[in-house]
Design an enzyme around this catalytic site. Structure first.
Site, PDB file in Angstrom:
ATOM      1  N   ASP A 120      45.428  37.915  40.789  1.00 45.06           N
ATOM      2  CA  ASP A 120      46.094  38.907  39.705  1.00 45.06           C
ATOM      3  C   ASP A 120      47.135  37.992  38.938  1.00 45.06           C
ATOM      4  OD1 ASP A 120      47.501  40.476  38.300  1.00 45.06           O
ATOM      5  OD2 ASP A 120      48.117  41.760  39.950  1.00 45.06           O
ATOM      6  N   HIS A 130      43.726  42.710  40.896  1.00 46.37           N
ATOM      7  CA  HIS A 130      44.783  43.746  40.141  1.00 46.37           C
ATOM      8  C   HIS A 130      43.703  45.002  40.338  1.00 46.37           C
ATOM      9  CE1 HIS A 130      48.182  45.037  37.965  1.00 46.37           C
ATOM     10  NE2 HIS A 130      47.240  45.637  37.241  1.00 46.37           N
ATOM     11  N   SER A 183      51.382  48.648  38.751  1.00 47.40           N
ATOM     12  CA  SER A 183      51.114  47.904  37.558  1.00 47.40           C
ATOM     13  C   SER A 183      52.194  48.078  36.562  1.00 47.40           C
ATOM     14  CB  SER A 183      49.752  48.154  37.042  1.00 47.40           C
ATOM     15  OG  SER A 183      49.355  47.394  35.937  1.00 47.40           O
TER      16      SER A 183
END
Length: 320
Positions: A255, A285, A160
């Protein structure tokens, strides 16, 4: 494919404890407090041979950077090294939240893993986090042998926002003509502040990490004056990606960040850089760290760690 029922169950379980960032919760301190109060699953730590918390020199004029180092074997020498950057939107999470991932990574790759507790936004905005990460990378390249590591076999990895920092670090290393990581592992990375892809629209709400969350993270990271077009903030916007290390990029079907991760893989290949992109369908995610709950998480981590291990094997050379 439809959302994995196990992923749906995880979302339903976690949502009551996850702050409504960007809507109900705007203060970073409050968001951290809410997350810290979440009930944590009881699990024994994955054993590693050795673990050590240290503080390494930061960028010029900045504080030292806390790190946590993991060794897969006692008294080993010439081990590969992975610099790991945790996710959390540059605002949340720390060495503890990603401790299990780092332990698993060290054991699976046979590498020393150095997890970086970079400065967080909004107290420290861009480029503080990437500057800290680069400072740690620079220190490790110069001191790897003293850790039992091989300075010629260093990779960067992150999930991320940590994937953003890992990607930005490679650009910074290339631009400064310094030592270059041999490989980059980017797990559903944040790569473009524009937030204008189809996956942002398709997955804006209902899949744990929302478009509102990501918009809020960018606001904290950049502030009013930050330049989101800078390639160290938005690596996808770099004019030239030539000369970067090979990459393994993990994306998730549901995501908002899916499309920018896949676009980055395409642009790397167009620039002559070897890049493998693996999309995992039916998941959201954050799935990478859920190997105890999601089959896809086990498959993704196995493939990612195999790619890292192969890239860092003795006798292999980075290609670009």
């Amino acid at each position: 494919m439809p959302l994995d029922p196990a992923a749906k169950a995880v979302i339903e379980m976690a949502e009551p404890y996850f702050p409504r960032l960007g809507t109900e919760v705007l203060d970073a301190t409050e968001a951290r407090r809410i997350l810290a109060a979440q009930p944590q699953p009881e699990a024994e730590p994955v054993p590693v041979a050795r673990l050590e918390d240290r503080r390494l020199p930061g960028p010029a004029g900045a504080p030292e950077v806390p790190v946590r180092m993991y060794w897969p074997a006692e008294e080993a020498t010439d081990l590969p090294v992975v610099i790991f950057c945790h996710g959390g939107g540059w605002v949340l999470c720390d060495l503890d939240t990603h401790d299990r991932t780092c332990r698993a990574m060290s054991n699976a790759t046979g590498a020393i893993v150095v997890s970086v507790d970079y400065r967080k936004a909004p107290e420290h905005r861009f480029p503080a986090a990437v500057d800290d990460t680069y400072a740690v990378f620079s220190w490790v390249t110069g001191h790897a042998a003293g850790l039992g590591g091989d300075p010629a076999r260093i990779a960067v990895a992150g999930d991320s926002a940590g994937g953003n920092l890992a990607a930005a670090l490679t650009l910074m290393a290339r631009d400064r003509s310094g030592p270059m990581p041999r490989f980059q592992l980017l797990v559903y990375p944040v790569l473009d502040h524009a937030q204008d892809t189809a996956s942002y629209r398709e997955n804006a709400l209902g899949y744990f990490t929302t478009a509102d969350h990501l918009r809020w993270y960018w606001q904290q990271y950049l502030g009013e004056e930050g330049d989101g077009t800078h390639p160290y903030a938005s690596p996808l916007r770099a004019v030239d990606l030539a000369g970067l290390p090979p990459a393994h990029i993990v994306t998730a079907e549901y995501d908002p960040l899916r499309d920018e991760g896949e676009a980055y893989g395409r642009r790397l290949r167009q620039a002559g850089v070897e890049a493998e992109v693996q999309r995992y369908d039916g998941v959201v995610h954050g799935f990478f760290g859920m190997s105890g709950q999601l089959t896809a998480a086990g498959a993704a981590s196995t493939a990612a760690y195999a790619a890292l291990r192969a890239a860092l094997a003795r006798g292999t050379e980075a290609t670009s």
